[in-house]
Design an enzyme around this catalytic site. Structure first.
Site, PDB file in Angstrom:
ATOM      1  N   PHE A  51       1.205  -1.429  -0.319  1.00 24.85           N
ATOM      2  CA  PHE A  51       0.035  -0.174  -0.008  1.00 24.85           C
ATOM      3  C   PHE A  51       0.713   1.773   0.132  1.00 24.85           C
ATOM      4  O   PHE A  51       0.513   2.603  -0.374  1.00 24.85           O
ATOM      5  CB  PHE A  51      -0.962   0.034   1.190  1.00 24.85           C
ATOM      6  CG  PHE A  51      -2.210  -0.713   0.990  1.00 24.85           C
ATOM      7  CD1 PHE A  51      -3.373  -0.991  -0.284  1.00 24.85           C
ATOM      8  CD2 PHE A  51      -1.763  -2.486   1.885  1.00 24.85           C
ATOM      9  CE1 PHE A  51      -4.075  -1.921  -0.021  1.00 24.85           C
ATOM     10  CE2 PHE A  51      -2.730  -2.991   1.699  1.00 24.85           C
ATOM     11  CZ  PHE A  51      -3.934  -3.222   1.251  1.00 24.85           C
ATOM     12  N   SER A  52       1.655   1.307   0.616  1.00 25.30           N
ATOM     13  CA  SER A  52       2.670   2.575   0.803  1.00 25.30           C
ATOM     14  C   SER A  52       4.302   2.412  -0.630  1.00 25.30           C
ATOM     15  O   SER A  52       4.823   1.291  -0.859  1.00 25.30           O
ATOM     16  CB  SER A  52       2.948   3.004   1.526  1.00 25.30           C
ATOM     17  OG  SER A  52       2.242   1.821   2.436  1.00 25.30           O
ATOM     18  N   LYS A  80       7.605   9.037   3.263  1.00 29.08           N
ATOM     19  CA  LYS A  80       6.476   7.425   2.893  1.00 29.08           C
ATOM     20  C   LYS A  80       5.526   8.215   2.082  1.00 29.08           C
ATOM     21  O   LYS A  80       4.393   8.966   2.743  1.00 29.08           O
ATOM     22  CB  LYS A  80       5.487   6.973   3.760  1.00 29.08           C
ATOM     23  CG  LYS A  80       4.742   5.808   3.152  1.00 29.08           C
ATOM     24  CD  LYS A  80       4.498   4.683   4.195  1.00 29.08           C
ATOM     25  CE  LYS A  80       3.701   5.369   5.380  1.00 29.08           C
ATOM     26  NZ  LYS A  80       3.112   3.793   6.399  1.00 29.08           N
ATOM     27  N   ASP A 122      -4.656  -4.491   7.449  1.00 35.04           N
ATOM     28  CA  ASP A 122      -3.197  -5.365   7.172  1.00 35.04           C
ATOM     29  C   ASP A 122      -2.041  -5.577   7.288  1.00 35.04           C
ATOM     30  O   ASP A 122      -1.045  -5.219   6.871  1.00 35.04           O
ATOM     31  CB  ASP A 122      -2.774  -4.675   5.443  1.00 35.04           C
ATOM     32  CG  ASP A 122      -2.509  -5.406   4.496  1.00 35.04           C
ATOM     33  OD1 ASP A 122      -2.218  -6.993   4.493  1.00 35.04           O
ATOM     34  OD2 ASP A 122      -1.167  -4.892   3.907  1.00 35.04           O
TER      35      ASP A 122
END
Ligand SMILES: *[C@@H]1O[C@H](CO)[C@@H](O)[C@H](O)[C@H]1NC(C)=O
Ligand SMILES: *[C@@H]1O[C@H](CO)[C@@H](O)[C@H](O)[C@H]1NC(C)=O
Ligand SMILES: *[C@@H]1O[C@H](CO)[C@@H](O)[C@H](O)[C@H]1NC(C)=O
Ligand SMILES: *[C@@H]1O[C@H](CO)[C@@H](O)[C@H](O)[C@H]1NC(C)=O
Ligand SMILES: *[C@@H]1O[C@H](CO)[C@@H](O)[C@H](O)[C@H]1NC(C)=O
Ligand SMILES: *[C@@H]1O[C@H](CO)[C@@H](O)[C@H](O)[C@H]1NC(C)=O
Length: 931
Positions: free
Chosen positions: A665-666, A682, A782
């Site tokens: 996700f990042s 990030k 997650d």
């Protein structure tokens, strides 16, 4: 045994007692216990060196000690809870048991959650507690061997979550006062004693997760007070006795995961609220009155061999109905519910042989949130009326013979998350209005007869992570695609033409791209080589021309069947990373030069490709999108405050050379500050919670809240910068990478058990902190070993907490669109509860523990680690083979501790969310393994 207790003459107590009780006030008397009990408690405190308060030394009143229960006027002790007191067998078991048993008025003793390996003999004597002991709780300990004989005064006996072996002794059936018997989560075998019907006061019989065999004794129907009968996950066989239907008090009956045969007894649900007989070998039909009983809430009969048709009468109170994976036939009946809305929220009848149309009357099920009719033989149109079911989140109609067009009304399903209509015979074009489904994450329309174009409006489907349109008759030039695709984009086997769409470059996290078997022309754009998450690019059988750009070695590219494509000369071997054993300095230098050249070329290619394709790429430095609207320091730490330079930080964003890590996700960049310190920058994924807030001021508020958290095992943002459409968070730099990289990479050998144990405790500590946040629990969407960063080999930090959602579990909000966990870490119940929960996080944590213990990845060779370990742990003699062989044989002490931690892990990955410990208990259990 050292005993520092100085006996006080009983007479003293008498006077003491007398004085306070009669001459001062009743309130002031802080101790009215009989001297013998006072003595016992003082001795017990000495012996156990417990956490009991010794602050009030003058007048110790045990009735106010934690876990001590007294009667109403505090004159005698009636119960002791030594739960989670770190008791283990080395502490002289007989001594503490004798002391405890000496309390003549004792009725309940709870020693759950310790490390006791035996039930000391005094506790088994009928004289224990003056003969009146009623409740004995030894759950969550390390009991092994056979079940001993108990005194017949017992009303509650809990031996669950231990390692008891052998058969359930007949002596149990002599405990005629029992109302609760819990032997679940052991390794018991043999039958359920046939004399169980003698326990006429029994209310709860819990025997799940053992290896019991044989059939259910038919006398069970004589237990006329029973309300809970749980036999799940055993090896029981035979038929389900019809007499169970006669127990008027029975509310919950679960016998899933056994080998039951025969048919479902008539009337079984007459009194029940919850019935679970899934995963058996039941045959026959579903009794016609099974679903109509007024108190019924959940029924799960999936994975059996049931035949016949679906019952016509369904109770209004029925909330969850699962009949999938049977052999049911006939049509979906027209259920009628009278005037009230039925409760039905989960309807799963997939994988049967149902025929006929989907009845429009389903629209009466206004609370429906999951509809699974997949893998049947349904025909006819998809009814427009489905558009009325505005609570639908998941619709699975795939693998049927549905025809006609996709109704526009589907677009009214505001919170729809997943739509699967693949493998049908749908025709017509894709309704442009589908783009109104702003929560949709997975859209699967493959293998139909759809025609026309991909609607331009699809460019606004911001939540869509997966788009499957393969094997249709779609055509035209693609102008716009959803911007945030991640899982897969499959357009194969259609008639698309024109260039490979430039808007694809917006989906920087896309993993699979399949454009094969179309008529795409033009060249293969260079931006594809920059999409760092891609693992598969299928371009075969198109009309592509020009030369194939150079992709990184980890991408699987197929380009055959494009007759005019040219291929660049093979990569010079010196660039090949594998070839790093280069012997001569010359080659090393040559490689370095080649690498530098390569990087320059790539960067040049990127710049050129951006110029030509005018792609909307927000990662180009100095592009207007990167203009920082607002930046702010969150940390109060002076060192960070002086070191952080936002201009420098933003310069690294989008630079290949600064990219250190890409998680699901990042994207993490390393930014070196003028002072020499480095930080992580990030880029936050747009699916993160903070973006769902929409407004900038709300995003800022959320970031400030996150920035105020304090825990050494959680990555807390130190600062942030906002651009028009993105947020960038700054963190302390850690150069060890993720736990996944270390544990499953080359550093694996450096991680000894001590490191792994610290990591386990650290992650547990971080997660317990997040769950215990005073402003409300923070639940992770997650949690996986890829989301845990290592500061050093024994200091983990949980990352990506902004992906979490602050949810009030008592209101149990949150929904499926928040569930975005990684395969192998997602607890089984998310499939139907569709909400993120604390027990769900505990499951993911359990998988991380298992990774640490086994050295295996969460999914290996196609099977999930949690399932593999749970199955393996049932093979009594092989338990230690689960453990990682690289650390398994270090010492007996280590091995014992690993086995104890394995028990904790297995408790965390329990199939049943209720059975999982909470994180505070997990920490206690982990600490208990250390002695
Ligand atoms: C000890 O007693 C104090 C005051 O009664 C109380 O606040 C504290 O929670 C107690 N500690 C324990 C471990 O029971
Ligand atoms: C025994 O203790 C466990 C854990 O503390 C608890 O969950 C359970 O309900 C108790 N059992 C009984 C029968 O009270
Ligand atoms: C279950 O019971 C059958 C016989 O009833 C036996 O053959 C089988 O091995 C048992 N399974 C397990 C896992 O013990
Ligand atoms: C359902 O469809 C499959 C495949 O078309 C077919 O093989 C099967 O016989 C059908 N079953 C029924 C009950 O119609
Ligand atoms: C779609 O199929 C149905 C029959 O299944 C047919 O009546 C209709 O004309 C078809 N529509 C289109 C647009 O082809
Ligand atoms: C749709 O269902 C099929 C079959 O069950 C499955 O393979 C596919 O992955 C599903 N699509 C999505 C997007 O979940």
């Amino acid at each position: 045994m050292k005993n520092r207790y100085v006996p006080i003459p009983p007479l003293f107590f008498f006077f003491f007692f007398f004085f306070f009780f009669f001459f001062i006030t009743l309130h002031y008397a802080s101790c009215q216990l009989p001297p013998s009990q006072l003595t016992t408690m003082t001795n017990l405190r000495e012996l156990l060196q417990t956490k009991w308060n010794s602050s009030s030394q003058d007048l110790p009143n045990p009735c106010s000690w934690t876990g001590v229960l007294c009667n109403q006027n505090n004159s005698v002790i009636t119960g002791l809870s030594l739960s989670s007191f770190s008791l283990f067998t080395i502490q002289d078991a007989s001594s503490w048991s004798s002391l405890v048993c000496g309390i003549e008025t004792l009725e309940t003793l709870d020693v759950s959650n310790n490390q006791l390996a035996v039930i000391a003999p005094p506790l088994l004597l009928s004289s224990c507690g003056g003969g009146g002991l009623k409740v004995l709780n030894f759950s969550f300990n390390m009991l092994s061997g056979n079940i001993p004989s108990f005194q017949s005064s017992l009303e509650g006996l809990d031996l669950s979550h231990n390692s008891l072996h052998g058969v359930i002794p007949d002596q149990i059936t002599e405990l005629v006062n029992l109302s609760v018997l819990d032997l679940s989560y052991n390794q018991l075998n043999g039958p359920i004693p046939s004399g169980i019907d003698q326990l006429s006061k029994l209310q709860q019989l819990l025997l799940s997760e053992n290896n019991l065999s044989g059939s259910i004794p038919s006398g069970i129907g004589q237990l006329l007070n029973l309300w809970q009968l749980i036999l799940s996950v055993n090896n029981l066989t035979g038929e389900i006795p019809p007499s169970i239907a006669q127990i008027t008090t029975l509310k919950r009956f679960s016998a899933n995961y056994n080998g039951f045969t025969g048919s479902i007894p008539l009337g079984i649900t007459r009194y029940l609220s919850n019935l679970d007989l899934s995963y058996n070998k039941l045959t026959g039909s579903v009794p016609s009155d099974l679903l109509s009983q007024p108190n019924l809430q959940t029924v799960d009969l999936s994975f059996n061999n049931l035949k016949g048709t679906l019952p016509v009468n369904v109770s209004k109170s029925l909330f969850r109905l699962r009949l999938g994976s049977n052999r049911l036939t006939g049509v979906i009946p027209l259920w009628s519910f009278g005037n009230d809305d039925p409760s039905l929220a989960y309807l799963e009848v997939g994988n049967n042989s149902l025929t006929g149309m989907i009845p429009p009357e389903l629209r009466l099920c206004k609370n429906l949130s999951l509809l699974d009719l997949s893998h049947n033989n349904l025909t006819g149109y998809v009814p427009r009326e489905l558009g009325d079911l505005n609570k639908l989140q998941v619709v699975q109609l795939d693998h049927n013979s549905l025809s006609g067009e996709i109704p526009d009304e589907i677009s009214e399903l505001q919170i729809l998350n997943k739509l699967n209509m693949s493998w049908n015979s749908l025709n017509g074009s894709i309704p442009p209005s589908l783009s109104k489904l702003q929560k949709l994450m997975n859209l699967d329309l493959q293998a139909n007869y759809l025609t026309g174009q991909i609607p331009d409006s699809f460019g606004n489907m911001n939540s869509l992570l997966e788009l499957q349109l393969g094997k249709n008759r779609l055509s035209g030039v693609i102008r716009s695609l959803p911007p945030n695709l991640q899982i897969s984009l499959n357009l194969s086997r259609n008639n698309f033409e024109g260039p490979i769409p430039a808007s694809l470059s917006r989906s920087q996290s896309l993993e699979i791209l399949d454009l094969s078997n179309n008529r795409f022309n033009g060249s293969i754009p260079n931006f594809l080589t920059q999409m760092g998450s891609l693992t598969q690019i299928l371009l075969s059988n198109n009309l592509l021309t020009g030369s194939v750009p150079r992709f990184s070695g980890k991408v699987n590219v197929s380009t055959e069947g494009n007759i005019n494509l040219s291929y660049p000369p093979p990569t010079s071997p010196s660039v090949d990373r594998k070839n790093n054993n280069a012997a001569s300095v010359g080659i090393v230098v040559a490689s370095a030069v080649a690498v530098v050249t390569f990087i320059i070329l790539v960067v040049a290619a990127v710049i050129v490709s951006r110029k030509f394709h005018r792609v909307n790429d927000d990662e180009t430095p100095h592009s207007p999108q990167l203009e920082v609207i607002k930046s702010k320091l969150l940390t109060l730490n002076v060192i960070h405050r002086t070191n952080i330079d936002f201009t420098k930080a933003m310069e690294c964003v989008g630079q290949l050379s600064s990219l250190v890590l890409k998680t699901k996700f990042s994207t993490y960049y390393k930014a070196a500050m003028p002072s020499g310190m480095s930080y992580f920058v990030k880029k936050v994924d747009p699916s993160a919670k903070i973006f769902q807030l929409g407004r900038h001021d709300l995003i800022e508020q959320e970031l400030e809240t996150l920035g105020r958290l304090r825990n050494s095992n959680v990555m807390i943002p130190l600062a942030y910068a906002l651009t028009v459409d993105s947020a960038y968070l700054l963190y302390e730099f850690t150069d060890k990478g993720t736990l996944f990289d270390v544990l499953h990479g080359s550093l694996k050998k450096c991680l000894d058990w001590t490191n792994r144990y610290s990591i386990a405790l650290g992650v547990a500590n971080g997660l317990a902190f997040l769950h215990g946040c005073p402003s409300g629990p923070i639940l992770l969407l997650d949690l996986s070993s890829k989301g845990v960063m290592l500061k050093s080999l024994d200091e983990p930090q949980i990352g990506d907490i902004e992906l979490s959602k602050v949810i009030d579990p008592s209101k149990s909000t949150g929904n499926l669109s928040d569930v975005a966990g990684s395969v192998g870490y997602v607890p089984p119940e998310y499939a139907y509860t569709m909400r993120v929960t604390m027990p769900g996080n505990v499951y993911s944590f359990g998988v991380i523990l298992l990774e640490l213990l086994t050295g295996k990845t969460a999914v290996s060779e196609g099977s999930e680690l949690a399932k593999w370990a749970s199955a393996k742990s049932k093979e009594k003699h092989n338990v230690d083979q689960i453990l990682d062989s690289t650390i398994r044989w270090t010492s007996r002490v280590v091995k014992d501790q690993m086995l104890a931690v394995l028990k904790v892990a297995l408790a965390c990955v329990n199939v049943s969310p209720e059975a999982r410990p909470d994180m505070r208990n997990v920490i206690r259990m982990l600490l208990n393994t250390r002695n």
